[in-house]
Design a protein around this motif. Structure first.
Motif, PDB file in Angstrom:
ATOM      1  N   LEU A  30       0.879  -1.157   0.000  1.00  0.00           N
ATOM      2  CA  LEU A  30       0.000   0.000   0.000  1.00  0.00           C
ATOM      3  C   LEU A  30       0.921   1.212   0.000  1.00  0.00           C
ATOM      4  O   LEU A  30       1.812   1.315   0.848  1.00  0.00           O
ATOM      5  CB  LEU A  30      -0.893   0.014   1.242  1.00  0.00           C
ATOM      6  CG  LEU A  30      -1.739   1.269   1.466  1.00  0.00           C
ATOM      7  CD1 LEU A  30      -2.710   1.505   0.315  1.00  0.00           C
ATOM      8  CD2 LEU A  30      -2.475   1.176   2.783  1.00  0.00           C
ATOM      9  N   VAL A  31       0.732   2.101  -0.964  1.00  0.00           N
ATOM     10  CA  VAL A  31       1.659   3.199  -1.189  1.00  0.00           C
ATOM     11  C   VAL A  31       0.910   4.532  -1.144  1.00  0.00           C
ATOM     12  O   VAL A  31      -0.216   4.642  -1.630  1.00  0.00           O
ATOM     13  CB  VAL A  31       2.353   3.046  -2.564  1.00  0.00           C
ATOM     14  CG1 VAL A  31       3.425   4.105  -2.758  1.00  0.00           C
ATOM     15  CG2 VAL A  31       2.952   1.640  -2.714  1.00  0.00           C
ATOM     16  N   HIS A  32       1.562   5.542  -0.556  1.00  0.00           N
ATOM     17  CA  HIS A  32       1.045   6.913  -0.550  1.00  0.00           C
ATOM     18  C   HIS A  32       1.966   7.742  -1.439  1.00  0.00           C
ATOM     19  O   HIS A  32       3.184   7.725  -1.261  1.00  0.00           O
ATOM     20  CB  HIS A  32       1.047   7.478   0.870  1.00  0.00           C
ATOM     21  CG  HIS A  32       0.535   8.880   0.938  1.00  0.00           C
ATOM     22  ND1 HIS A  32       1.357   9.973   0.781  1.00  0.00           N
ATOM     23  CD2 HIS A  32      -0.711   9.369   1.127  1.00  0.00           C
ATOM     24  CE1 HIS A  32       0.641  11.071   0.898  1.00  0.00           C
ATOM     25  NE2 HIS A  32      -0.621  10.731   1.102  1.00  0.00           N
ATOM     26  N   ALA A  33       1.380   8.450  -2.399  1.00  0.00           N
ATOM     27  CA  ALA A  33       2.150   9.280  -3.327  1.00  0.00           C
ATOM     28  C   ALA A  33       1.479  10.636  -3.460  1.00  0.00           C
ATOM     29  O   ALA A  33       0.288  10.780  -3.175  1.00  0.00           O
ATOM     30  CB  ALA A  33       2.222   8.608  -4.695  1.00  0.00           C
ATOM     31  N   GLU A  34       2.222  11.619  -3.922  1.00  0.00           N
ATOM     32  CA  GLU A  34       1.635  12.929  -4.193  1.00  0.00           C
ATOM     33  C   GLU A  34       0.522  12.792  -5.225  1.00  0.00           C
ATOM     34  O   GLU A  34      -0.514  13.415  -5.119  1.00  0.00           O
ATOM     35  CB  GLU A  34       2.719  13.899  -4.680  1.00  0.00           C
ATOM     36  CG  GLU A  34       2.286  15.335  -4.720  1.00  0.00           C
ATOM     37  CD  GLU A  34       1.915  15.905  -3.360  1.00  0.00           C
ATOM     38  OE1 GLU A  34       0.967  16.712  -3.325  1.00  0.00           O
ATOM     39  OE2 GLU A  34       2.545  15.558  -2.351  1.00  0.00           O
ATOM     40  N   GLY A  61      -7.511   8.435  -4.337  1.00  0.00           N
ATOM     41  CA  GLY A  61      -6.848   9.633  -3.849  1.00  0.00           C
ATOM     42  C   GLY A  61      -5.345   9.520  -4.031  1.00  0.00           C
ATOM     43  O   GLY A  61      -4.871   9.246  -5.127  1.00  0.00           O
ATOM     44  N   ARG A  62      -4.605   9.691  -2.940  1.00  0.00           N
ATOM     45  CA  ARG A  62      -3.142   9.613  -2.993  1.00  0.00           C
ATOM     46  C   ARG A  62      -2.609   8.223  -2.657  1.00  0.00           C
ATOM     47  O   ARG A  62      -1.403   8.013  -2.627  1.00  0.00           O
ATOM     48  CB  ARG A  62      -2.534  10.624  -2.028  1.00  0.00           C
ATOM     49  CG  ARG A  62      -2.800  12.051  -2.436  1.00  0.00           C
ATOM     50  CD  ARG A  62      -2.158  12.984  -1.466  1.00  0.00           C
ATOM     51  NE  ARG A  62      -2.305  14.362  -1.918  1.00  0.00           N
ATOM     52  CZ  ARG A  62      -1.693  15.372  -1.351  1.00  0.00           C
ATOM     53  NH1 ARG A  62      -0.907  15.183  -0.313  1.00  0.00           N
ATOM     54  NH2 ARG A  62      -1.865  16.591  -1.812  1.00  0.00           N
ATOM     55  N   ARG A  63      -3.500   7.289  -2.391  1.00  0.00           N
ATOM     56  CA  ARG A  63      -3.083   5.927  -2.038  1.00  0.00           C
ATOM     57  C   ARG A  63      -3.341   4.973  -3.200  1.00  0.00           C
ATOM     58  O   ARG A  63      -4.297   5.157  -3.948  1.00  0.00           O
ATOM     59  CB  ARG A  63      -3.857   5.420  -0.827  1.00  0.00           C
ATOM     60  CG  ARG A  63      -3.510   6.144   0.437  1.00  0.00           C
ATOM     61  CD  ARG A  63      -4.291   5.572   1.584  1.00  0.00           C
ATOM     62  NE  ARG A  63      -3.830   6.133   2.834  1.00  0.00           N
ATOM     63  CZ  ARG A  63      -3.997   5.569   4.003  1.00  0.00           C
ATOM     64  NH1 ARG A  63      -4.646   4.422   4.105  1.00  0.00           N
ATOM     65  NH2 ARG A  63      -3.545   6.142   5.085  1.00  0.00           N
ATOM     66  N   PHE A  64      -2.478   3.970  -3.300  1.00  0.00           N
ATOM     67  CA  PHE A  64      -2.707   2.938  -4.304  1.00  0.00           C
ATOM     68  C   PHE A  64      -2.116   1.621  -3.843  1.00  0.00           C
ATOM     69  O   PHE A  64      -1.202   1.576  -3.020  1.00  0.00           O
ATOM     70  CB  PHE A  64      -2.170   3.354  -5.675  1.00  0.00           C
ATOM     71  CG  PHE A  64      -0.670   3.496  -5.774  1.00  0.00           C
ATOM     72  CD1 PHE A  64       0.117   2.442  -6.209  1.00  0.00           C
ATOM     73  CD2 PHE A  64      -0.053   4.698  -5.463  1.00  0.00           C
ATOM     74  CE1 PHE A  64       1.491   2.578  -6.329  1.00  0.00           C
ATOM     75  CE2 PHE A  64       1.323   4.852  -5.577  1.00  0.00           C
ATOM     76  CZ  PHE A  64       2.095   3.785  -6.015  1.00  0.00           C
TER      77      PHE A  64
END
Length: 89
Positions: A30-34, A61-64
């Motif tokens: 699970l990754v948070h990116a701009e 949103g900002r998560r993938f």
């Protein structure tokens, strides 16, 4: 999956971006990116000393969610979850 907050890098055809790994397993993260990439996109994620090719499974949103093409070893996952060894002087 193991929860963590690990700064990392995402490499896409558009370039390299700073991201944070929010949870990790041998099969994905699970990754948070701009800015989250579109579902189905291919990218590379820096996972400690290793890079893994991954496909974006979903984005919100900002998560993938990223599914690795080749799984990480359990030892590599544990090393990332533990973090760097403390410095001794």
């Amino acid at each position: 999956r193991y929860k963590l907050f690990q700064p990392s890098a995402m490499i896409t055809p558009a370039g390299t971006a700073r991201v944070h790994l929010l949870n990790l397993s041998t099969g994905g993260a699970l990754v948070h990116a701009e800015q989250a990439p579109a579902p189905g996109s291919l990218l590379r994620l820096q996972c400690g000393d290793e890079q893994r090719v991954a496909r974006v499974a979903w984005a919100n949103g900002r998560r993938f969610g990223a599914a690795f093409s080749l799984p990480l070893s359990e030892a590599a996952v544990q090393a990332l979850v533990r973090g760097p060894a403390p410095q001794t002087s």
